[in-house]
Design a protein around this motif. Structure first.
Motif, PDB file in Angstrom:
ATOM      1  N   ALA A   1       0.821  -1.215   0.000  1.00 16.52           N
ATOM      2  CA  ALA A   1       0.000   0.000   0.000  1.00 16.52           C
ATOM      3  C   ALA A   1       0.852   1.260   0.000  1.00 16.52           C
ATOM      4  O   ALA A   1       0.552   2.240  -0.711  1.00 16.52           O
ATOM      5  CB  ALA A   1      -0.949  -0.002   1.198  1.00 16.52           C
ATOM      6  N   ASP A   2       1.925   1.273   0.786  1.00 14.82           N
ATOM      7  CA  ASP A   2       2.785   2.451   0.896  1.00 14.82           C
ATOM      8  C   ASP A   2       4.056   2.305   0.083  1.00 14.82           C
ATOM      9  O   ASP A   2       5.052   2.994   0.346  1.00 14.82           O
ATOM     10  CB  ASP A   2       3.139   2.696   2.366  1.00 14.82           C
ATOM     11  N   LEU A   3       4.043   1.407  -0.878  1.00 12.40           N
ATOM     12  CA  LEU A   3       5.262   1.146  -1.644  1.00 12.40           C
ATOM     13  C   LEU A   3       5.695   2.363  -2.454  1.00 12.40           C
ATOM     14  O   LEU A   3       6.887   2.611  -2.641  1.00 12.40           O
ATOM     15  CB  LEU A   3       5.026  -0.041  -2.585  1.00 12.40           C
ATOM     16  N   CYS A   4       4.727   3.130  -2.914  1.00 17.46           N
ATOM     17  CA  CYS A   4       5.052   4.282  -3.754  1.00 17.46           C
ATOM     18  C   CYS A   4       5.386   5.532  -2.948  1.00 17.46           C
ATOM     19  O   CYS A   4       5.663   6.587  -3.533  1.00 17.46           O
ATOM     20  CB  CYS A   4       3.882   4.589  -4.692  1.00 17.46           C
ATOM     21  N   PHE A   5       5.350   5.424  -1.623  1.00 13.59           N
ATOM     22  CA  PHE A   5       5.602   6.600  -0.788  1.00 13.59           C
ATOM     23  C   PHE A   5       6.791   6.417   0.143  1.00 13.59           C
ATOM     24  O   PHE A   5       7.042   7.252   0.992  1.00 13.59           O
ATOM     25  CB  PHE A   5       4.367   6.931   0.048  1.00 13.59           C
ATOM     26  N   THR A   6       7.505   5.294  -0.005  1.00  9.51           N
ATOM     27  CA  THR A   6       8.672   5.063   0.849  1.00  9.51           C
ATOM     28  C   THR A   6       9.851   5.876   0.346  1.00  9.51           C
ATOM     29  O   THR A   6       9.989   6.137  -0.849  1.00  9.51           O
ATOM     30  CB  THR A   6       9.039   3.575   0.865  1.00  9.51           C
ATOM     31  N   SER A   7      10.706   6.239   1.269  1.00  9.99           N
ATOM     32  CA  SER A   7      11.873   7.037   0.899  1.00  9.99           C
ATOM     33  C   SER A   7      12.848   6.239   0.057  1.00  9.99           C
ATOM     34  O   SER A   7      13.608   6.795  -0.726  1.00  9.99           O
ATOM     35  CB  SER A   7      12.580   7.525   2.171  1.00  9.99           C
TER      36      SER A   7
ATOM     37  N   ALA B   1       5.072  10.090 -12.069  1.00  9.46           N
ATOM     38  CA  ALA B   1       5.765   8.849 -11.732  1.00  9.46           C
ATOM     39  C   ALA B   1       5.071   8.134 -10.586  1.00  9.46           C
ATOM     40  O   ALA B   1       4.933   6.906 -10.592  1.00  9.46           O
ATOM     41  CB  ALA B   1       7.225   9.147 -11.364  1.00  9.46           C
ATOM     42  N   ARG B   2       4.614   8.903  -9.597  1.00 12.29           N
ATOM     43  CA  ARG B   2       3.916   8.288  -8.458  1.00 12.29           C
ATOM     44  C   ARG B   2       2.583   7.681  -8.903  1.00 12.29           C
ATOM     45  O   ARG B   2       2.193   6.621  -8.440  1.00 12.29           O
ATOM     46  CB  ARG B   2       3.702   9.329  -7.351  1.00 12.29           C
ATOM     47  N   ARG B   3       1.884   8.361  -9.793  1.00 16.05           N
ATOM     48  CA  ARG B   3       0.626   7.799 -10.297  1.00 16.05           C
ATOM     49  C   ARG B   3       0.882   6.511 -11.077  1.00 16.05           C
ATOM     50  O   ARG B   3       0.110   5.548 -10.978  1.00 16.05           O
ATOM     51  CB  ARG B   3      -0.064   8.834 -11.200  1.00 16.05           C
ATOM     52  N   HIS B   4       1.960   6.484 -11.827  1.00 16.07           N
ATOM     53  CA  HIS B   4       2.327   5.274 -12.568  1.00 16.07           C
ATOM     54  C   HIS B   4       2.653   4.136 -11.600  1.00 16.07           C
ATOM     55  O   HIS B   4       2.258   2.984 -11.819  1.00 16.07           O
ATOM     56  CB  HIS B   4       3.522   5.579 -13.477  1.00 16.07           C
ATOM     57  N   CYS B   5       3.346   4.457 -10.533  1.00 15.65           N
ATOM     58  CA  CYS B   5       3.686   3.457  -9.520  1.00 15.65           C
ATOM     59  C   CYS B   5       2.425   2.914  -8.849  1.00 15.65           C
ATOM     60  O   CYS B   5       2.286   1.701  -8.654  1.00 15.65           O
ATOM     61  CB  CYS B   5       4.619   4.072  -8.486  1.00 15.65           C
TER      62      CYS B   5
END
Length: 239
Positions: A100-106, A143-147
């Protein structure tokens, strides 16, 4: 009928081999799991080897046309389908929670999804001299939307695979069980046929009550004729 049973036998052997491969792969993959205080990896591995044994029992039953072995294997498939529903639902939830948070990790901010520099964004030799903050934010947002789209597709695919496997396993269990029942019915019909043949032999080779009555009459006549002859001989014998 024979061709249909041969097809069902082949299908049962294929199903048993597929389940054997599935459980063997599960047992092998569990060797890569780290040890845990609840011994979950050990339990899953032991259950996988148990499934391998029952799958080999299904292969043996298909080869020998044994309804008993096939019934045991089919019951395992059906029971396992029901019992594994809860772990599969938990696995889907766990996969969704992890991704779920894969696209928001540092960590992924420097991956191919989120380029950290202009050179990473456009590739080497294609650096665009721009200091616009809006362009950088727009590229990061795309890029985040694609992820997020890729992760959502992965989550749906993972859940679909588990649902498909559950339905397929239930269908395979019913197929093997149906084949076992047909073998039992065929065995019962063969026994009944042999019993009918034996009864017909007894009917034709044993004497009927009419034949026994005729034999008794002939025996009585023979004894009567013998007694009459004896009386005549005694009367004619000179004293």
């Amino acid at each position: 009928m024979g061709a249909t049973l041969d097809t069902a036998r082949t299908l049962s052997m294929v199903i048993s081999s597929l389940i054997l491969t599935y459980h063997a792969a599960t047992a092998y993959l569990c060797t890569f799991l780290t040890s845990d205080p609840l011994y979950m990896s050990f339990s899953v591995t032991a259950y996988a080897w148990y499934g391998c044994v029952l799958a080999m029992l299904g292969i043996y039953g298909s080869y020998k046309k044994s309804p008993t072995h096939l019934t045991i294997f089919s019951n395992h498939l059906l029971i396992d389908t029901v019992l594994s529903l809860v772990p599969k639902v938990g696995l889907v939830y766990l996969f969704h929670d992890v991704t779920a948070d894969l696209c928001f990790t540092s960590k992924l901010n420097t991956s191919f999804w989120f380029p950290s520099t202009i050179e990473d964004l456009h590739g080497p030799g294609r650096v665009i001299q721009s200091s616009s903050t809006e362009q950088s934010l727009g590229a990061s947002f795309k890029a985040r939307r694609h992820c997020e789209t890729d992760v959502l597709i992965a989550q749906i695919a993972f859940a679909a695979v588990l649902i498909f496997w559950t339905i397929a396993q239930w269908g395979m269990g019913l197929s093997v069980r149906r084949y076992a029942l047909r073998l039992e019915l065929q065995s019962y019909n063969n026994v009944q046929g042999d019993r009918n043949v034996d009864e017909e032999k007894i009917f034709y080779y044993e004497k009927s009550p009419v034949d026994e009555y005729r034999d008794a009459v002939k025996l009585a006549q023979n004894w009567t004729e013998k007694d009459n002859t004896t009386l005549i001989e005694v009367a004619e014998k000179p004293s």
